[in-house]
Enzyme design. Structure first.
Site, PDB file in Angstrom:
ATOM      1  N   GLY A 225      40.764  31.789  82.777  1.00  0.00           N
ATOM      2  CA  GLY A 225      39.564  32.580  83.043  1.00  0.00           C
ATOM      3  C   GLY A 225      39.743  34.070  82.963  1.00  0.00           C
ATOM      4  O   GLY A 225      38.886  34.830  83.377  1.00  0.00           O
TER       5      GLY A 225
ATOM      6  N   GLY B   8      40.027  35.707  80.162  1.00  0.00           N
ATOM      7  CA  GLY B   8      39.429  36.235  78.937  1.00  0.00           C
ATOM      8  C   GLY B   8      40.303  36.113  77.706  1.00  0.00           C
ATOM      9  O   GLY B   8      40.140  36.883  76.764  1.00  0.00           O
ATOM     10  N   LYS B   9      41.211  35.147  77.685  1.00  0.00           N
ATOM     11  CA  LYS B   9      42.072  34.992  76.513  1.00  0.00           C
ATOM     12  C   LYS B   9      41.259  34.574  75.294  1.00  0.00           C
ATOM     13  O   LYS B   9      41.379  35.173  74.226  1.00  0.00           O
ATOM     14  CB  LYS B   9      43.166  33.952  76.801  1.00  0.00           C
ATOM     15  CG  LYS B   9      44.082  34.360  77.940  1.00  0.00           C
ATOM     16  CD  LYS B   9      45.180  33.349  78.179  1.00  0.00           C
ATOM     17  CE  LYS B   9      44.663  32.030  78.689  1.00  0.00           C
ATOM     18  NZ  LYS B   9      44.016  32.119  80.013  1.00  0.00           N
TER      19      LYS B   9
ATOM     20  N   GLU C 209      56.064  44.648  98.101  1.00  0.00           N
ATOM     21  CA  GLU C 209      56.221  45.351  96.827  1.00  0.00           C
ATOM     22  C   GLU C 209      56.537  46.831  97.045  1.00  0.00           C
ATOM     23  O   GLU C 209      57.330  47.413  96.303  1.00  0.00           O
ATOM     24  CB  GLU C 209      54.963  45.201  95.963  1.00  0.00           C
ATOM     25  CG  GLU C 209      54.611  43.768  95.587  1.00  0.00           C
ATOM     26  CD  GLU C 209      55.747  43.002  94.937  1.00  0.00           C
ATOM     27  OE1 GLU C 209      56.618  43.636  94.288  1.00  0.00           O
ATOM     28  OE2 GLU C 209      55.796  41.763  95.084  1.00  0.00           O
TER      29      GLU C 209
ATOM     30  N   ASP D 142      63.391  36.604  94.870  1.00  0.00           N
ATOM     31  CA  ASP D 142      64.299  37.741  95.004  1.00  0.00           C
ATOM     32  C   ASP D 142      65.671  37.271  95.463  1.00  0.00           C
ATOM     33  O   ASP D 142      66.703  37.699  94.946  1.00  0.00           O
ATOM     34  CB  ASP D 142      63.766  38.730  96.056  1.00  0.00           C
ATOM     35  CG  ASP D 142      62.418  39.296  95.658  1.00  0.00           C
ATOM     36  OD1 ASP D 142      62.147  39.348  94.451  1.00  0.00           O
ATOM     37  OD2 ASP D 142      61.663  39.671  96.567  1.00  0.00           O
TER      38      ASP D 142
HETATM   39  P1  ADP Z   1      40.425  32.036  79.253  1.00  0.00           P
HETATM   40  O1  ADP Z   1      40.378  31.649  77.821  1.00  0.00           O
HETATM   41  O2  ADP Z   1      41.425  33.093  79.563  1.00  0.00           O
HETATM   42  O3  ADP Z   1      40.544  30.886  80.187  1.00  0.00           O
HETATM   43  P2  ADP Z   1      37.755  32.796  78.694  1.00  0.00           P
HETATM   44  O4  ADP Z   1      37.961  33.789  77.628  1.00  0.00           O
HETATM   45  O5  ADP Z   1      37.359  31.448  78.272  1.00  0.00           O
HETATM   46  O6  ADP Z   1      39.025  32.714  79.620  1.00  0.00           O
HETATM   47  O7  ADP Z   1      36.697  33.394  79.724  1.00  0.00           O
HETATM   48  C1  ADP Z   1      35.548  32.685  80.088  1.00  0.00           C
HETATM   49  C2  ADP Z   1      34.396  33.636  80.300  1.00  0.00           C
HETATM   50  O8  ADP Z   1      34.631  34.502  81.402  1.00  0.00           O
HETATM   51  C3  ADP Z   1      34.176  34.561  79.140  1.00  0.00           C
HETATM   52  O9  ADP Z   1      33.359  33.989  78.194  1.00  0.00           O
HETATM   53  C4  ADP Z   1      33.546  35.777  79.787  1.00  0.00           C
HETATM   54  O10 ADP Z   1      32.173  35.592  79.962  1.00  0.00           O
HETATM   55  C5  ADP Z   1      34.194  35.810  81.128  1.00  0.00           C
HETATM   56  N1  ADP Z   1      35.358  36.684  81.129  1.00  0.00           N
HETATM   57  C6  ADP Z   1      36.635  36.302  81.317  1.00  0.00           C
HETATM   58  N2  ADP Z   1      37.462  37.358  81.270  1.00  0.00           N
HETATM   59  C7  ADP Z   1      36.705  38.430  81.026  1.00  0.00           C
HETATM   60  C8  ADP Z   1      36.988  39.822  80.867  1.00  0.00           C
HETATM   61  N3  ADP Z   1      38.249  40.295  80.940  1.00  0.00           N
HETATM   62  N4  ADP Z   1      35.969  40.655  80.616  1.00  0.00           N
HETATM   63  C9  ADP Z   1      34.711  40.191  80.538  1.00  0.00           C
HETATM   64  N5  ADP Z   1      34.371  38.896  80.684  1.00  0.00           N
HETATM   65  C10 ADP Z   1      35.355  38.018  80.939  1.00  0.00           C
HETATM   66 ZN    ZN Z   2      60.004  40.544  95.921  1.00  0.00          ZN
END
Ligand code: ADP
Ligand code: ZN
Ligand code: MG
Length: 630
Positions: A212, A214-215, A431, A507
């Site tokens: 989640g 945004g990959k 940290e 650590d």
């Molecule tokens: P991942 O592939 O990392 O699991 P997704 O790219 O499928 O995540 O993200 C799912 C949705 O969440 C996206 O379509 C977007 O709407 C929202 N989202 C996730 N990360 C971001 C981000 N960095 N900026 C804006 N929206 C994001």
């Molecule tokens: Zn540590």
């Protein structure tokens, strides 16, 4: 139209799922024709009469000729009867018929029965039906047009998007990943510029990060920014039930992409496909391995001057086959991390663009309250708040709706371990401890960044040091300092909270490993002298320790080694304690600031501590991957 335009993968040529394949219609038509033909050929001609009528006609001498068939009797009158010369009647078992025909002087014959039609219908139709059903199901299981045996082709699975509408403006909070991917965009936009000098365009980019973050979105944004076609497929789609289908699909995918270069191939959830071979003790995974091998072969095989970038995403990089990460394959790894406070605010801004917000909504506060949320969680939050507002018939989404949505989501996220306030405080002290010890000790790599943003891979926070130069040798003093830094986190917890947590496990593991190596491998303990007691043979290529085998030394030596390791560790611990006690105030101020910012740059840390900047700021381009202290 240029025939090359209509290639597999174009959406135009995708057969609609659910529509019966053409063969089924052919079979139905064939059956109809057969039925008509039968009706035509076998239809009795002439006047239809009953058997008794027929018999009386024979007796009355009206009949000239009959053909006695198996089921019917066809005959001709001497003259027209009721305007018809022919007649026919259903046959009845009648042993006396022939005698009567003889008596009446009727010419009669039997009939050769032509059975080809029923035969054909009886045999061919079922076969055709089976054939049609068979091909129909193969199509549904991932086949394609053009024949039953080509079911392995990936036409309707490969999904080429020619015009991706996503851009970097739709992504926020992952600035570093974005920065790295901008370079890829440039490669794709202007491949000639890079290949003209004989350079090789990078082939594989692996996006690594928690779910989640945004990959998938980033990969699409790269295609959108570079304006190139985007072929995407999920790793699990490669793994089919037939051995060889996945491999064929990989081959197909690359063949299609090669025609559209420059383009991006994106394999989502690479771990489903690229799991280390032979890692599963439960039987073989021939299909997946074959597919993986094919992928490796294709990545090595295609022309690197053709600007095809293969991107992949995973949230489980640790299970990937090492072969995937070798140079020439996914050798670039881009970390897509959870956003910090500032990043969360930006993500919220993106997702509230289409939402009517009331004036009292302060996204800064929403961002501050959503520590640990990934981008997708924030998108979800905005949606949830909007739904809550709509349910109450409001005209705009108010701050109260956001608050309520946050409470709901946090309850839902509990399973995914969003840190509590207390935990965040512990991690912040921990940290800060690492960072302060690292900054105060001489000759240490400068701290690049401290973060208490939870990472996907178990670390709750990290302190990152960037080396100013590669090190090939470490002196005893450096190693002791390194140990003090490693123990600094735990020591800070002790000093500030009077209590220790489980957070220092990694650590301790690393520190103990170093201390033991100092004693047994590097001869750095005076008590044991310059002798290598190292028994476990490290595999240089795989970086794994083979077996717990112990060196050829006796019990006494073993006891001495343990004592020395312990002494070194407690010395390092004392040093960390001395530094942190002397900087008790700094520990407090760094921790407070860190809780506020979540991610702190090295410069700010040094400013807070009143320490001059390092002699040379490491440039991100040339430094190797930082080794994070967790
Ligand atoms: P991942 O592939 O990392 O699991 P997704 O790219 O499928 O995540 O993200 C799912 C949705 O969440 C996206 O379509 C977007 O709407 C929202 N989202 C996730 N990360 C971001 C981000 N960095 N900026 C804006 N929206 C994001
Ligand atoms: Zn540590
Ligand atoms: Mg994804």
């Amino acid at each position: 139209m240029n025939p090359r335009d209509k290639r597999p993968g174009d959406r135009r040529s995708v057969p609609r799922p659910g529509r019966p394949a053409g063969a089924v219609w052919y079979v139905l038509a064939f059956v109809m024709v057969m039925a008509l033909a039968q009706a035509w050929f076998l239809a009795p001609a002439g006047r239809q009469m009953s058997y008794s009528e027929f018999k009386s006609a024979v007796r009355g001498g009206q009949v000239a000729e009959v053909v006695v068939g198996e089921q019917a009797i066809r005959g001709t009158y001497n003259r027209d009867v009721n305007g018809s010369r022919n007649f026919n009647a259903a046959r009845i078992e009648d042993p006396k018929l022939l005698e009567e025909l003889d008596a009446a002087g009727v010419k009669y014959t039997g009939e050769f029965v032509s059975r080809w039609l029923p035969e054909v219908i009886g045999w061919v139709v079922p076969i055709l039906l089976l054939f049609a059903l068979w091909s129909f199901f193969f199509r549904r299981m991932g086949g394609a047009e053009g024949g039953v045996m080509s079911f392995a082709r990936s036409k309707h699975r490969v999904f080429a998007e020619d015009d991706v509408k996503v851009s970097f403006a739709d992504v926020a909070g992952v600035d570093e990943a974005e920065q790295e991917l901008k370079e890829i965009v440039e490669f794709l936009q202007n491949p000639k510029k890079y290949t003209a000098l004989g350079g090789r365009i990078p082939k594989g980019v692996l996006l690594v990060g928690p779910p989640g973050t945004g990959k998938t979105l980033l990969a699409r944004a790269v295609a959108g920014e570079a304006k190139v076609p985007f072929f995407s497929l999920s790793g699990s789609e490669f793994v089919e039930m037939f051995v060889g289908v996945g491999a064929a699909r990989v081959r197909d995918l690359f063949a299609q992409a090669e025609q559209k270069a420059p383009c991006i191939i994106f394999i989502d959830e690479l771990d489903a496909l690229g799991r280390a071979r032979g890692a599963n003790p439960m039987g073989s995974h021939e299909e997946r391995e074959q597919t993986l091998n094919q992928l490796l072969a294709e990545m090595d095989g295609f022309d690197s001057r053709k600007a095809i970038i293969i991107m992949a995403a995973t949230n489980r990089p640790e299970v990937l086959d090492p072969a995937l990460l070798r140079p020439g394959r996914f050798d670039r790894q881009v970390l897509v991390d959870k956003p910090d406070v500032k990043g969360r605010e930006e993500v919220l801004r993106i997702h509230t663009r289409q939402v009517k917000l009331s004036a009292d909504v302060n996204l800064k506060i929403v961002a501050a309250r959503t520590a640990g949320f990934a981008g997708a969680d924030l998108a979800n939050l905005v949606n949830e708040a909007a739904l809550l507002a709509a349910r109450k018939d409001k005209t705009a989404v108010e701050m109260r709706d956001f608050e309520e949505a946050i409470d709901r989501l946090i309850a839902g996220l509990e399973k995914r371990r969003v840190m509590s306030r207390k935990e965040r405080e512990i991690v912040a002290y921990h940290e800060s401890g690492h960072a302060i010890v690292a900054t105060m000790l001489p000759d240490m790599d400068p701290v690049h960044k401290i973060s208490i943003v939870q990472r996907g891979f178990g670390a709750l926070g990290y302190t990152m040091q960037l080396p100013l130069e590669d090190r090939y040798l470490m002196q005893r003093g450096d190693l002791l300092n390194q140990l003090a830094v490693l123990l600094g986190g735990r020591t800070a917890e002790e000093i500030a909270l009077g209590e220790i947590s489980t957070g220092a496990q990694n650590d301790l593991l690393r520190a103990t490993d170093i201390a033991r190596s100092m004693v047994t491998e590097w001869g750095m303990s005076d008590a044991l002298g310059a002798i290598n007691y190292d028994g476990h043979k490290r595999n240089k290529f795989l970086d794994i320790t083979l077996g717990p085998e112990r060196g050829p030394y006796g019990e006494d030596t073993a006891r001495l080694i343990d004592a020395e390791v312990k002494r070194i560790m407690s010395e390092a611990h004392n040093q960390a304690r001395k530094i942190l006690t002397a900087h008790r105030g700094d520990l407090e101020s760094v921790t407070r600031r860190l809780l506020e910012l979540e991610v702190m740059e090295g410069q700010e840390l040094r400013a807070l501590l009143g320490v001059p900047p390092p002699a040379a700021e490491p440039s991100p381009e040339t430094t190797p991957l930082p080794s994070g202290i967790q």
